[in-house]
Design a protein around this motif. Structure first.
Motif, PDB file in Angstrom:
ATOM      1  N   ARG A 111      38.860  21.345  42.896  1.00 28.05           N
ATOM      2  CA  ARG A 111      37.888  22.322  42.400  1.00 28.05           C
ATOM      3  C   ARG A 111      38.650  23.328  41.538  1.00 28.05           C
ATOM      4  O   ARG A 111      39.642  23.909  41.981  1.00 28.05           O
ATOM      5  N   TYR A 112      38.196  23.503  40.317  1.00 33.57           N
ATOM      6  CA  TYR A 112      38.844  24.415  39.371  1.00 33.57           C
ATOM      7  C   TYR A 112      38.156  25.773  39.424  1.00 33.57           C
ATOM      8  O   TYR A 112      36.949  25.873  39.253  1.00 33.57           O
ATOM      9  N   VAL A 121      33.974  28.449  41.303  1.00 29.83           N
ATOM     10  CA  VAL A 121      34.362  27.095  40.928  1.00 29.83           C
ATOM     11  C   VAL A 121      33.525  26.665  39.730  1.00 29.83           C
ATOM     12  O   VAL A 121      32.309  26.757  39.746  1.00 29.83           O
ATOM     13  N   ILE A 122      34.212  26.180  38.685  1.00 33.11           N
ATOM     14  CA  ILE A 122      33.494  25.795  37.468  1.00 33.11           C
ATOM     15  C   ILE A 122      33.470  24.287  37.243  1.00 33.11           C
ATOM     16  O   ILE A 122      32.710  23.819  36.409  1.00 33.11           O
ATOM     17  N   ALA A 123      34.296  23.544  37.969  1.00 31.86           N
ATOM     18  CA  ALA A 123      34.287  22.084  37.822  1.00 31.86           C
ATOM     19  C   ALA A 123      34.968  21.451  39.023  1.00 31.86           C
ATOM     20  O   ALA A 123      35.803  22.070  39.677  1.00 31.86           O
ATOM     21  N   VAL A 126      37.904  14.350  40.439  1.00 34.10           N
ATOM     22  CA  VAL A 126      38.449  13.482  41.485  1.00 34.10           C
ATOM     23  C   VAL A 126      39.591  12.671  40.875  1.00 34.10           C
ATOM     24  O   VAL A 126      39.462  12.116  39.783  1.00 34.10           O
ATOM     25  N   PHE A 127      40.706  12.607  41.617  1.00 34.57           N
ATOM     26  CA  PHE A 127      41.902  11.895  41.177  1.00 34.57           C
ATOM     27  C   PHE A 127      42.329  10.889  42.240  1.00 34.57           C
ATOM     28  O   PHE A 127      42.020  11.049  43.415  1.00 34.57           O
ATOM     29  N   THR A 137      34.433  13.111  37.164  1.00 30.64           N
ATOM     30  CA  THR A 137      34.038  14.503  37.346  1.00 30.64           C
ATOM     31  C   THR A 137      32.786  14.523  38.196  1.00 30.64           C
ATOM     32  O   THR A 137      31.872  13.725  37.981  1.00 30.64           O
ATOM     33  N   GLU A 138      32.738  15.412  39.177  1.00 29.34           N
ATOM     34  CA  GLU A 138      31.549  15.548  40.006  1.00 29.34           C
ATOM     35  C   GLU A 138      30.805  16.797  39.607  1.00 29.34           C
ATOM     36  O   GLU A 138      31.375  17.734  39.066  1.00 29.34           O
TER      37      GLU A 138
END
Length: 139
Positions: A111-112, A121-123, A126-127, A137-138
């Motif tokens: 979570r960015y 949190v703006i985005a 998943v890695f 991206t979720e």
């Protein structure tokens, strides 16, 4: 007459300063959340498109735990892994909240946090936990 001519620049200056001229400013452009999201602070770009996680595998939190990842901070100086409860509220601006889900140990959810607002949190991206490769991206 000479005195009147010397006062002329002063009068012009005063007139210019006292005018009520308003300058219309253009509204600030608003960026979508995807445009505001910067790549992970420690990420690397391989080839032209693949973004990797940028967190060394040995520094990922254990499954079921979270870890704050601070930009421009060496891996050995990052905060320790902890419970995910309330971690988002304490997340500083520009940080990443790295989470290893218990259900799927093969992925890392990141979570960015906004670069201007702590805890927002703006985005979520998943890695792959092993390779660090970007998966999706979720919302």
């Amino acid at each position: 007459m000479t005195r009147q001519l010397s006062m002329l620049p002063l009068a012009a200056l005063l007139a210019a300063c006292s005018s009520n001229t308003q300058v219309a400013s253009a509204p600030a452009p608003t960026a979508t959340p995807e445009e505001r999201v910067a790549p992970p602070p420690a990420s690397t770009v391989t080839g032209n498109t693949a973004v990797t996680l940028g967190v060394p595998p040995g520094h990922l939190p254990p499954p079921g735990r979270c870890r704050l990842w601070l930009p421009d901070t060496p891996p050995g100086r990052q905060p320790a892994a902890r419970s995910c409860d309330g971690i988002g509220i304490r997340a500083p601006i520009g940080s990443m909240i790295v989470h290893r889900p218990t259900a799927d140990k093969k992925v890392v959810r990141v979570r960015y946090v906004d670069a201007h607002r702590a805890g927002v949190v703006i985005a979520v991206r998943v890695f792959d936990a092993v390779t660090g490769a970007y998966l999706r991206t979720e919302s």
